[in-house]
Scaffold this motif. Structure first.
Motif, short mmCIF file in Angstrom:
data_model
loop_
_atom_site.label_atom_id
_atom_site.label_comp_id
_atom_site.label_asym_id
_atom_site.label_seq_id
_atom_site.Cartn_x
_atom_site.Cartn_y
_atom_site.Cartn_z
N VAL A 30 0.78 -1.23 0.00
CA VAL A 30 0.00 0.00 0.00
C VAL A 30 0.82 1.30 0.00
CG1 VAL A 30 -2.21 -0.84 0.89
CG2 VAL A 30 -0.40 -0.27 2.49
N VAL B 51 2.54 1.93 -3.41
CA VAL B 51 1.61 2.28 -4.50
C VAL B 51 1.13 3.72 -4.34
CG1 VAL B 51 -0.63 1.75 -5.54
CG2 VAL B 51 0.89 -0.11 -4.85
N ASP C 245 -2.28 -16.61 -3.03
CA ASP C 245 -2.98 -16.78 -1.75
C ASP C 245 -3.89 -15.59 -1.42
OD1 ASP C 245 -1.90 -19.21 -1.28
OD2 ASP C 245 -0.36 -18.52 0.11
N GLY C 246 -3.83 -14.56 -2.24
CA GLY C 246 -4.67 -13.39 -1.97
C GLY C 246 -4.08 -12.47 -0.92
N ASP C 247 -2.79 -12.61 -0.65
CA ASP C 247 -2.16 -11.77 0.36
C ASP C 247 -1.27 -10.69 -0.23
OD1 ASP C 247 -3.28 -12.65 2.67
OD2 ASP C 247 -1.81 -14.25 2.97
N MET C 248 -1.19 -10.64 -1.54
CA MET C 248 -0.39 -9.58 -2.17
C MET C 248 -1.15 -9.11 -3.41
SD MET C 248 3.53 -9.70 -3.65
CE MET C 248 4.44 -9.43 -2.14
N MET C 249 -1.16 -7.80 -3.62
CA MET C 249 -1.84 -7.27 -4.80
C MET C 249 -1.16 -7.80 -6.06
SD MET C 249 -2.77 -3.35 -3.88
CE MET C 249 -1.28 -3.03 -2.95
N ASP D 6 -3.94 -5.50 -10.29
CA ASP D 6 -4.42 -4.58 -9.25
C ASP D 6 -3.63 -3.27 -9.30
OD1 ASP D 6 -6.16 -6.51 -8.31
OD2 ASP D 6 -4.82 -7.19 -6.71
N GLU E 9 -4.22 -1.23 -12.42
CA GLU E 9 -5.54 -0.58 -12.44
C GLU E 9 -5.56 0.64 -11.52
OE1 GLU E 9 -8.85 -3.16 -11.35
OE2 GLU E 9 -9.86 -1.28 -10.78
N ILE E 10 -4.96 0.52 -10.33
CA ILE E 10 -4.97 1.65 -9.39
C ILE E 10 -4.17 2.83 -9.95
CG2 ILE E 10 -4.22 2.44 -7.10
CD1 ILE E 10 -4.71 -0.57 -6.23
N LEU E 11 -3.01 2.54 -10.53
CA LEU E 11 -2.14 3.63 -10.97
C LEU E 11 -2.42 4.07 -12.41
CD1 LEU E 11 1.19 2.57 -9.24
CD2 LEU E 11 -0.43 4.34 -8.55
N ARG F 18 0.21 -29.25 -0.55
CA ARG F 18 -1.18 -28.86 -0.79
C ARG F 18 -2.08 -29.35 0.35
NH1 ARG F 18 -3.05 -30.93 -6.21
NH2 ARG F 18 -0.95 -31.71 -6.48
N MET F 19 -1.79 -30.58 0.83
CA MET F 19 -2.63 -31.14 1.89
C MET F 19 -2.44 -30.38 3.20
SD MET F 19 -2.63 -35.22 1.54
CE MET F 19 -3.40 -35.38 3.11
N PHE F 20 -1.20 -30.00 3.45
CA PHE F 20 -0.92 -29.38 4.74
C PHE F 20 -0.75 -27.87 4.65
CE2 PHE F 20 0.17 -33.81 5.08
CZ PHE F 20 -0.51 -34.15 6.23
N GLY F 21 -1.11 -27.33 3.52
CA GLY F 21 -1.14 -25.87 3.38
C GLY F 21 0.24 -25.24 3.34
N ASN G 243 -7.95 -12.88 2.24
CA ASN G 243 -7.71 -11.95 1.16
C ASN G 243 -7.38 -10.51 1.53
OD1 ASN G 243 -7.45 -11.67 -1.52
ND2 ASN G 243 -9.39 -12.71 -1.95
N THR G 244 -6.25 -10.32 2.17
CA THR G 244 -5.87 -8.96 2.52
C THR G 244 -5.52 -8.13 1.29
OG1 THR G 244 -3.61 -9.70 2.89
CG2 THR G 244 -5.03 -9.55 4.82
#
Lengths: 270, 92
Positions: A147, A150, A190-194, A198, A201-203, A266-269, B13-14
């Motif tokens: 954040v 950016v 994992d959805g933890d980093m833009m 993303d 699009e923002i910039l 994959r099984m144990f993340g 989803n942060t």
């Protein structure tokens, strides 16, 4: 025709100097005559990343103050003949750089037939950063998918569009590119980093390259060899792609996907 | 997703949270770009004056400068509280 490229970001520690060094080397490797200038007066570091720190005799401020010639201050790279480094001064004088002085050095480089001058901007939006971008034809905005980086990049884009020579003259605006660094595809997955999309699009400007987070960057800086010269590392290859795109080549983005996890992970993340 | 991921109390989803926050702040900062430096102070003082008469929210005053041909137009809008909450304020 000389092109002035500023490597900038607003935020510190995102990879400006690493990027400046690799872009300069990449252009020189392709036969271009290149100078790379450290604008971070008081906090010289480009020399270390380029591996020429023990060969600095004269610096940028010496040239501006007519204490030596430009030729004396340009450090010729030992690996590539057409590459030259101009180190920043370690002075604590904030006003060591002047607009007229910088303009004169850049004009002299133009007269000497340089194809590219890469200006490594300091962090922040103070005088050094302002002068590094002022004469630019092209800007590489280095951004981490995080954040604060950016947001600061957007601020820099605003300054590029208003506080530069091209903006003041009302001629064609500076060509702007994003360069994403420290990109971690696994965390993006994992959805933890833009993601690259993303940030784009923002910039609202296009992405010249994506450099994955890589161990190679630290080992390169440890040894004073710009990471682009490390063919083994992903980061080096990503920089090479970026340079090719800068010169108009079409290359697909690489290193955007996370390495496949094994069944166990994959099984144990993992 | 691992089989035992539910064991880890994970925030989801942060990245999308970051994206939404940035969208808003970047849009806001872009609209303020190039505007005169006195705008934030003007906004604050206007808010104080208005609050002497009407109990409005902190963010009730919206102020910006628009270019209209040759002129700069200072645009100001104040969102007044609806009757119910104003009455409640008055009673309290």
């Amino acid at each position: 025709m000389t092109e002035f490229i500023v490597v900038t970001s607003g935020k510190g520690g995102v990879g400006k100097t690493t990027t400046s060094a690799s872009i300069a080397v990449g252009l020189a490797k392709r036969g271009k005559k290149v100078a790379v200038i450290d604008f971070d007066v008081g906090l010289r570091n480009l020399d270390l990343i380029m591996g020429c720190e023990r060969r600095v005799v004269y610096d940028f401020v010496n040239v501006i103050h007519n204490e030596c010639t430009l030729k004396q201050a340009l450090i010729k790279d030992k690996r590539i003949d057409s590459l030259h480094v101009l180190a920043a001064s370690q002075t604590r004088d904030k006003d060591a750089l002047t607009k007229e002085g910088v303009e004169k050095v850049l004009n002299d480089l133009k007269e000497d037939g340089f194809d590219y001058v890469v200006c490594d901007s300091p962090a922040g939006i103070e005088k050094g950063a302002y002068l590094a971008m002022y004469f630019a034809d092209r800007a590489l905005v280095v951004v981490n998918p995080e954040v604060s980086s950016v947001r600061d990049s957007d601020r820099i884009l605003g300054l590029l569009a208003s506080k530069t020579r091209r903006a003041e003259l009302g001629v064609a605006p500076i060509e702007q590119h994003l360069l994403l660094t420290r990109y971690n595809p696994a965390r993006v997955a994992d959805g933890d980093m833009m993601s690259i999309d993303d940030v784009k699009e923002i910039l609202g400007i296009e992405v010249l390259g994506v450099v994955p987070e890589s161990e190679g960057v630290l080992t390169a800086s440890n040894s004073g060899v710009p990471v682009i010269l490390d063919d083994e590392s992903n980061a080096g290859q990503a920089y090479d792609d970026a340079v090719a795109r800068l010169l108009g080549e079409q290359r697909p983005m690489r290193f955007l996907d996370a390495p496949k996890k094994g069944l166990f992970a994959r099984m144990f993340g993992g | 997703m691992g089989l035992f991921d539910f064991l880890r109390a994970r925030q989801k989803n942060t990245a999308s949270v970051a994206r939404e926050r940035l969208r808003i702040i970047v849009a806001q900062e872009r609209s303020a770009r190039g505007a005169p430096d006195y705008l934030p102070l003007l906004r604050r003082e206007l808010l104080e004056v208005i609050r002497k008469y009407v109990n409005v929210d902190q963010d009730a005053v919206d102020i910006h400068v628009e270019k209209d041909g040759e002129h700069d137009v200072l645009e100001l809008s104040v969102a007044l509280p609806d009757k119910a909450s104003a009455a409640a304020q008055a009673a309290g």
